[in-house]
Design a protein around this motif. Structure first.
Motif, short mmCIF file in Angstrom:
data_model
loop_
_atom_site.label_atom_id
_atom_site.label_comp_id
_atom_site.label_asym_id
_atom_site.label_seq_id
_atom_site.Cartn_x
_atom_site.Cartn_y
_atom_site.Cartn_z
N ALA A 152 -2.82 3.55 12.30
CA ALA A 152 -2.38 2.22 11.90
C ALA A 152 -3.46 1.56 11.06
N ARG A 153 -3.08 0.53 10.39
CA ARG A 153 -4.05 -0.32 9.72
C ARG A 153 -3.46 -1.72 9.61
N GLY A 190 0.81 -1.21 0.00
CA GLY A 190 0.00 0.00 0.00
C GLY A 190 0.84 1.25 0.00
N HIS A 191 0.15 2.39 0.10
CA HIS A 191 0.82 3.70 0.09
C HIS A 191 0.78 4.29 1.49
N ILE A 192 1.81 5.04 1.84
CA ILE A 192 1.85 5.61 3.19
C ILE A 192 0.62 6.48 3.46
N ASN A 193 0.08 7.11 2.44
CA ASN A 193 -1.10 7.95 2.65
C ASN A 193 -2.37 7.15 2.90
N ASP A 194 -2.29 5.84 2.80
CA ASP A 194 -3.43 4.99 3.17
C ASP A 194 -3.57 4.91 4.68
N ILE A 195 -2.53 5.33 5.40
CA ILE A 195 -2.53 5.25 6.86
C ILE A 195 -2.53 6.67 7.41
N ALA A 205 9.23 5.75 -2.78
CA ALA A 205 8.32 6.67 -3.45
C ALA A 205 6.92 6.61 -2.84
N GLY A 206 6.88 6.49 -1.52
CA GLY A 206 5.60 6.49 -0.82
C GLY A 206 4.96 5.12 -0.71
N ARG A 207 5.46 4.15 -1.46
CA ARG A 207 4.91 2.79 -1.36
C ARG A 207 5.53 2.08 -0.16
N ILE A 208 4.71 1.31 0.53
CA ILE A 208 5.18 0.56 1.70
C ILE A 208 5.56 -0.84 1.26
N LEU A 209 6.80 -1.20 1.51
CA LEU A 209 7.31 -2.51 1.11
C LEU A 209 7.64 -3.31 2.36
N VAL A 266 6.25 11.43 11.74
CA VAL A 266 7.34 11.93 10.89
C VAL A 266 7.42 11.13 9.59
N ALA A 267 6.28 10.71 9.10
CA ALA A 267 6.18 10.02 7.80
C ALA A 267 7.08 8.80 7.72
N GLU A 268 7.02 7.98 8.74
CA GLU A 268 7.69 6.68 8.67
C GLU A 268 6.68 5.61 9.07
N VAL A 269 6.93 4.41 8.61
CA VAL A 269 6.01 3.31 8.87
C VAL A 269 6.77 2.16 9.53
N HIS A 270 6.16 1.58 10.55
CA HIS A 270 6.72 0.39 11.20
C HIS A 270 5.74 -0.75 10.98
N ALA A 271 6.27 -1.95 10.85
CA ALA A 271 5.43 -3.13 10.71
C ALA A 271 5.64 -4.02 11.93
#
Ligand code: FES
Length: 109
Positions: free
Chosen positions: A17-18, A7-12, A93-97, A34-39
């Motif tokens: 969280a999702r 997904g994209h970071i802007n989905d969250i 590029a904003g995509r969450i991998l 701060v525009a970071e994502v943790h899994a």
């Protein structure tokens, strides 16, 4: 590593969280301010609270049931005995991998 686009970071929402359903199980994606994502695991080791419904603050999440706090960078509970699984994740590029190989190891455990 096998990177999966989940997904994209802007989905969250910020500080939200999702859940993402992967072929290897459900994982919580937590976005900080701060525009970071943790899994990490969505299930609290205390009594199974849904961490994705908790409050994200800094690089931590607070469980919505009994307020245990987990560090999303290490998985460790703060001030309690316990931890959650965390998974390699990166943004491109904003995509969450998400690293599917690491999820596979978890499933086999
Ligand atoms: S279930 Fe998470 S703190 Fe109790």
């Amino acid at each position: 590593m096998t990177w999966m686009d989940v997904g994209h970071i802007n989905d969250i929402p910020l500080r939200g969280a999702r859940i993402v359903k992967t072929p290897l199980g459900c994982v919580g994606l937590f976005r900080t301010d701060v525009a970071e994502v943790h899994a990490a695991s969505n299930s609290c080791p205390h009594k199974g609270g849904p961490l994705s419904e908790g409050i994200v603050h800094g690089q931590k999440v607070t469980c919505p049931l009994h307020n245990w706090v987990f560090d999303l960078t290490t998985g460790a509970a703060v001030g309690e005995e316990g931890r959650i699984d965390i998974y390699p994740v990166r943004l491109e590029a904003g995509r969450i991998l998400l690293d599917g190989t690491a999820l596979g190891k978890r499933s086999a455990a």
